[in-house]
Motif scaffolding. Structure first.
Motif, short mmCIF file in Angstrom:
data_model
loop_
_atom_site.label_atom_id
_atom_site.label_comp_id
_atom_site.label_asym_id
_atom_site.label_seq_id
_atom_site.Cartn_x
_atom_site.Cartn_y
_atom_site.Cartn_z
N ALA A 10 0.84 -1.21 0.00
CA ALA A 10 0.00 0.00 0.00
C ALA A 10 0.87 1.25 0.00
CB ALA A 10 -0.94 -0.01 1.21
N VAL A 11 1.96 1.22 0.74
CA VAL A 11 2.90 2.35 0.76
C VAL A 11 3.51 2.53 -0.64
CG1 VAL A 11 5.09 3.22 1.71
CG2 VAL A 11 3.40 2.14 3.22
N VAL A 12 3.93 1.44 -1.26
CA VAL A 12 4.51 1.49 -2.61
C VAL A 12 3.49 2.05 -3.60
CG1 VAL A 12 5.39 0.06 -4.51
CG2 VAL A 12 6.16 -0.36 -2.16
N LEU A 13 2.26 1.56 -3.54
CA LEU A 13 1.20 2.01 -4.44
C LEU A 13 0.93 3.51 -4.27
CD1 LEU A 13 -2.16 0.23 -5.07
CD2 LEU A 13 -2.11 2.63 -4.52
N LEU A 14 0.77 3.95 -3.01
CA LEU A 14 0.47 5.36 -2.77
C LEU A 14 1.64 6.27 -3.10
CD1 LEU A 14 -1.74 5.15 0.43
CD2 LEU A 14 -2.45 5.73 -1.89
N ALA A 15 2.87 5.80 -2.90
CA ALA A 15 4.03 6.59 -3.28
C ALA A 15 4.06 6.79 -4.80
CB ALA A 15 5.32 5.94 -2.80
N ALA A 16 3.73 5.75 -5.54
CA ALA A 16 3.66 5.88 -7.00
C ALA A 16 2.54 6.85 -7.39
CB ALA A 16 3.43 4.51 -7.64
N GLY A 25 -4.72 12.98 -14.50
CA GLY A 25 -6.00 12.91 -13.81
C GLY A 25 -6.07 11.68 -12.94
N ARG A 26 -6.84 10.71 -13.37
CA ARG A 26 -6.97 9.47 -12.63
C ARG A 26 -5.95 8.45 -13.14
NH1 ARG A 26 -11.29 9.07 -9.31
NH2 ARG A 26 -12.93 10.60 -9.59
N LEU A 27 -5.50 7.61 -12.23
CA LEU A 27 -4.59 6.53 -12.56
C LEU A 27 -5.39 5.26 -12.68
CD1 LEU A 27 -1.98 7.42 -9.85
CD2 LEU A 27 -1.69 7.75 -12.29
N ASN A 28 -4.85 4.28 -13.39
CA ASN A 28 -5.53 2.99 -13.37
C ASN A 28 -4.62 1.94 -12.77
OD1 ASN A 28 -4.17 1.41 -15.43
ND2 ASN A 28 -5.18 2.69 -16.97
N ALA A 29 -5.24 0.90 -12.27
CA ALA A 29 -4.52 -0.15 -11.55
C ALA A 29 -3.46 -0.81 -12.42
CB ALA A 29 -5.51 -1.18 -11.01
N LEU A 55 -8.30 7.34 1.67
CA LEU A 55 -7.00 7.85 1.22
C LEU A 55 -6.96 8.09 -0.28
CD1 LEU A 55 -4.55 5.77 3.45
CD2 LEU A 55 -5.41 8.10 3.79
N ILE A 56 -7.78 7.37 -1.02
CA ILE A 56 -7.87 7.61 -2.46
C ILE A 56 -9.35 7.69 -2.85
CG2 ILE A 56 -5.68 6.53 -3.04
CD1 ILE A 56 -7.17 4.07 -3.95
N ASP A 57 -9.59 8.37 -3.95
CA ASP A 57 -10.92 8.41 -4.56
C ASP A 57 -10.85 7.52 -5.78
OD1 ASP A 57 -12.02 10.35 -2.80
OD2 ASP A 57 -11.07 11.96 -3.97
N SER A 58 -11.82 6.65 -5.95
CA SER A 58 -11.82 5.78 -7.11
C SER A 58 -13.18 5.83 -7.80
CB SER A 58 -11.46 4.35 -6.72
OG SER A 58 -12.44 3.80 -5.88
N GLY A 64 -12.70 6.13 -15.53
CA GLY A 64 -12.52 5.78 -14.13
C GLY A 64 -11.05 5.66 -13.76
N GLY A 65 -10.82 5.18 -12.60
CA GLY A 65 -9.47 5.04 -12.07
C GLY A 65 -9.45 5.56 -10.65
#
Length: 169
Positions: A10-16, A25-29, A55-58, A64-65
């Motif tokens: 989760a830390v790695v994902l949020l840092a990215a 804008g929005r990122l995708n998985a 912590l994130i809006d999806s 989407g994203g």
């Protein structure tokens, strides 16, 4: 103490995501999975949990994203860990409703564990996603994040000042 793989990821994902903040804008998985090397199903699961934690809006569907719900400077390592693991609790002693300890009735350490737990949580709360998403300075990234250069002030706990291994106090 060690973070679970899910909290670490989760830390790695949020840092990215923070590195992309303000750039797109929005990122995708799929993009985050490719960038970080995390398995796509893991990223999707974490997006769901981090979204539930605020912590994130999806958003699903076309266009989407996901994106950070607030600026990276306002999201801390404590926020991320608690989103995945629940409240930080080093031992069952910090939970007043818990009576799982065999020596609970005679323990002289239990009254102090709340202070210890608070110190650990404060240390994690002193590290922001902005710091975690920035390139590491020098060769020891963990020292940079946890040391005085990162702006984390050590608070003496009951007259005891924490030190890093090999550090003179």
């Amino acid at each position: 103490m060690r973070l679970t793989a899910q909290a670490d990821y989760a830390v790695v994902l949020l840092a990215a995501a923070a590195r992309h903040c303000g750039v797109s804008g929005r990122l995708n998985a799929t993009v985050i999975a490719e960038e970080t090397g995390l398995p796509l199903p893991t990223v999707q699961k974490l997006v769901s949990r981090l979204s539930a934690a605020g912590l994130i809006d999806s958003a699903r569907g076309t266009g989407g994203g996901f994106r950070l719900a607030r600026p990276p400077a306002t999201i801390t390592l404590a926020d991320i860990v608690e989103a995945i693991e629940g409240p930080i609790g080093l031992t069952t002693c910090v939970d007043p409703a818990s009576h799982d300890c065999a020596v609970c009735g005679t323990c002289h350490v239990r009254p102090h564990m709340g202070t210890v737990n608070g110190a650990v949580r404060s240390a994690l709360a002193g590290i922001t996603l902005t710091q975690l998403s920035s390139p590491a300075q020098g060769t020891h990234q963990s020292t940079t994040l946890m040391g005085p250069k990162a702006g984390v002030q050590s608070q003496p706990v009951g007259g005891w000042t924490p030190a890093f291994a090999g550090e003179q106090v």
